[in-house]
Design a protein around this motif. Structure first.
Motif, PDB file in Angstrom:
ATOM      1  N   CYS A  51      12.859  18.938 -19.965  1.00  0.00           N
ATOM      2  CA  CYS A  51      11.894  17.865 -20.207  1.00  0.00           C
ATOM      3  C   CYS A  51      12.578  16.499 -20.064  1.00  0.00           C
ATOM      4  N   ILE A  52      13.732  16.370 -20.676  1.00  0.00           N
ATOM      5  CA  ILE A  52      14.491  15.113 -20.588  1.00  0.00           C
ATOM      6  C   ILE A  52      14.950  14.862 -19.151  1.00  0.00           C
ATOM      7  N   THR A  53      15.444  15.925 -18.500  1.00  0.00           N
ATOM      8  CA  THR A  53      15.926  15.798 -17.119  1.00  0.00           C
ATOM      9  C   THR A  53      14.813  15.359 -16.181  1.00  0.00           C
ATOM     10  N   ASP A  54      13.651  16.012 -16.279  1.00  0.00           N
ATOM     11  CA  ASP A  54      12.535  15.685 -15.389  1.00  0.00           C
ATOM     12  C   ASP A  54      11.995  14.282 -15.647  1.00  0.00           C
ATOM     13  N   THR A  55      11.932  13.898 -16.911  1.00  0.00           N
ATOM     14  CA  THR A  55      11.450  12.557 -17.244  1.00  0.00           C
ATOM     15  C   THR A  55      12.392  11.498 -16.681  1.00  0.00           C
ATOM     16  N   THR A  56      13.695  11.733 -16.844  1.00  0.00           N
ATOM     17  CA  THR A  56      14.690  10.796 -16.315  1.00  0.00           C
ATOM     18  C   THR A  56      14.604  10.709 -14.799  1.00  0.00           C
ATOM     19  N   HIS A  57      14.525  11.866 -14.146  1.00  0.00           N
ATOM     20  CA  HIS A  57      14.450  11.907 -12.685  1.00  0.00           C
ATOM     21  C   HIS A  57      13.222  11.155 -12.174  1.00  0.00           C
ATOM     22  N   SER A  58      12.069  11.441 -12.748  1.00  0.00           N
ATOM     23  CA  SER A  58      10.829  10.835 -12.264  1.00  0.00           C
ATOM     24  C   SER A  58      10.778   9.341 -12.552  1.00  0.00           C
ATOM     25  N   THR A  59      11.352   8.932 -13.670  1.00  0.00           N
ATOM     26  CA  THR A  59      11.413   7.505 -13.988  1.00  0.00           C
ATOM     27  C   THR A  59      12.269   6.758 -12.968  1.00  0.00           C
ATOM     28  N   ILE A  60      13.422   7.328 -12.647  1.00  0.00           N
ATOM     29  CA  ILE A  60      14.315   6.700 -11.665  1.00  0.00           C
ATOM     30  C   ILE A  60      13.671   6.699 -10.280  1.00  0.00           C
ATOM     31  N   ALA A  61      12.942   7.770  -9.960  1.00  0.00           N
ATOM     32  CA  ALA A  61      12.268   7.833  -8.657  1.00  0.00           C
ATOM     33  C   ALA A  61      11.228   6.720  -8.535  1.00  0.00           C
ATOM     34  N   ILE A  62      10.456   6.490  -9.584  1.00  0.00           N
ATOM     35  CA  ILE A  62       9.455   5.414  -9.564  1.00  0.00           C
ATOM     36  C   ILE A  62      10.146   4.050  -9.482  1.00  0.00           C
ATOM     37  N   TYR A  63      11.247   3.904 -10.205  1.00  0.00           N
ATOM     38  CA  TYR A  63      12.030   2.658 -10.098  1.00  0.00           C
ATOM     39  C   TYR A  63      12.505   2.449  -8.664  1.00  0.00           C
ATOM     40  N   ASN A  64      12.914   3.530  -8.019  1.00  0.00           N
ATOM     41  CA  ASN A  64      13.386   3.446  -6.635  1.00  0.00           C
ATOM     42  C   ASN A  64      12.284   2.923  -5.724  1.00  0.00           C
ATOM     43  N   ALA A  65      11.051   3.400  -5.948  1.00  0.00           N
ATOM     44  CA  ALA A  65       9.921   2.921  -5.155  1.00  0.00           C
ATOM     45  C   ALA A  65       9.681   1.429  -5.398  1.00  0.00           C
ATOM     46  N   TYR A  66       9.761   1.017  -6.653  1.00  0.00           N
ATOM     47  CA  TYR A  66       9.572  -0.405  -6.986  1.00  0.00           C
ATOM     48  C   TYR A  66      10.666  -1.253  -6.357  1.00  0.00           C
ATOM     49  N   ASP A  67      11.887  -0.739  -6.391  1.00  0.00           N
ATOM     50  CA  ASP A  67      13.013  -1.491  -5.838  1.00  0.00           C
ATOM     51  C   ASP A  67      12.856  -1.693  -4.335  1.00  0.00           C
ATOM     52  N   MET A  68      12.375  -0.665  -3.637  1.00  0.00           N
ATOM     53  CA  MET A  68      12.197  -0.759  -2.197  1.00  0.00           C
ATOM     54  C   MET A  68      11.045  -1.682  -1.829  1.00  0.00           C
ATOM     55  N   CYS A  69       9.921  -1.501  -2.508  1.00  0.00           N
ATOM     56  CA  CYS A  69       8.681  -2.150  -2.074  1.00  0.00           C
ATOM     57  C   CYS A  69       8.432  -3.514  -2.717  1.00  0.00           C
TER      58      CYS A  69
END
Length: 316
Positions: A51-69
């Motif tokens: 649960c912690i791993t998936d939450t961390t992964h998905s949060t960073i993935a969304i941040y990555n999208a924000y950083d790019m766009c």
């Protein structure tokens, strides 16, 4: 085709799909938390670690999208460099796969009682995880996308080993469960449900792992691999959580009884909760179905204790 379709576009597709799967996994976690399973501590620890791993992964993935766009909007040169998020996301994906494969390997051990097969699965899965750690290190060292070619051998080894472990798990689970069919309709329905789950696990995880591997190897200069790389970890977590939460429906399917109607010609005797059919004893206790004489662990247990715990298998 747009200028950024093969870079930002495919990255966003992978992130969108990963976010969708994270929503499904979150629902699985909520179901597990609201159901009174009497699982041992090690299973609960796995669930909440993922649960912690998936939450961390998905949060960073969304941040990555924000950083790019947003942050780097109008700055296409940023796509030429490796973000710090890449090694973190790679490690989270490998960790989720490793934990799930170890859990399913434990299931194989309980069903087959074969330590050699379990050892092969464990060694293959561990080798994939160690290789993934090396990939994580290399991704942190490499600073430019043009140097990603250095990662091709290690990424190929990682995903090939991970896929091999998935294939072994799928084949062994499906074969062992198929041999466990008893001829009773309710029990066989449950077994067929488990076989379907095992096959789906291997197929979906393997498709995404192989898609990631081939895109990363053959389509250099694009981010097509990200469409497969981002969601892989959520697929593994969803597999594990579905396995645990499925006990609710499977127990309802069994209804705490054994259906003897499918064997109209059978010589069946009922006595104190024990049914005997052609020399095979089927013992029903706390909604545990066990084919005692042929293989005490062949048919999975659906008690409120551990669905795969050896304590759930009781001789009649």
């Amino acid at each position: 085709m747009g200028l950024y379709d093969q870079t930002v576009g495919v990255l966003l597709i992978g992130i969108f799909f990963n976010t969708f799967l994270f929503g499904l996994v979150t629902y699985q976690f909520i179901v597990y938390a609201n159901t009174k399973f009497k699982d041992p501590l090690w299973i609960r620890a796995i669930v909440w670690t993922l649960c912690i791993t998936d939450t961390t992964h998905s949060t960073i993935a969304i941040y990555n999208a924000y950083d790019m766009c947003v942050t780097n909007y109008g700055n296409p040169e940023s796509l030429l460099f490796v973000s710090w998020t890449v090694p973190v996301l790679a490690f989270a994906t490998a960790f989720a796969a490793f934990i799930t494969q170890i859990f399913l390997g434990h299931r194989v051990l309980l069903i087959t009682k074969n330590k050699y097969i379990t050892g092969v699965v464990g060694i293959t899965s561990l080798a994939a995880f160690v290789t993934a750690i090396y990939v994580t290190y290399m991704a942190a060292v490499v600073h430019e996308i043009k140097d990603f070619g250095l990662l091709v051998p290690s990424v190929t080894a990682w995903l090939a080993l991970q896929t091999t472990a998935d294939f072994i798990l799928t084949f062994i689970l499906a074969y062992a469960l198929a041999k466990s069919r008893t001829g009773f309709s309710k029990t066989d329905t449950v077994i067929n449900r488990l076989i379907r789950g095992a096959v789906q696990t291997g197929v979906f995880a393997s498709i995404f792992a192989l898609g990631d591997m081939f895109c990363f190897t053959l389509l250099k200069g694009t981010y097509f691999y990200a469409m497969f790389a981002y969601p892989i970890g959520r697929i593994y977590t969803n597999t594990l959580m579905d396995t645990l939460n499925a006990r609710i429906n499977l127990r309802d399917m069994m209804g705490g009884t054994v259906d003897l109607d499918s064997q109209s010609n059978a010589n069946v005797y009922h006595m104190h909760g024990r049914a005997t059919f052609q020399g095979q004893s089927i013992h029903v206790q706390k909604e545990v179905i066990t084919d005692v004489n042929t293989n005490p662990t062949a048919v999975a247990s659906y008690s409120d204790e551990d669905v795969y715990s050896k304590t759930a298998y009781k001789k009649a």
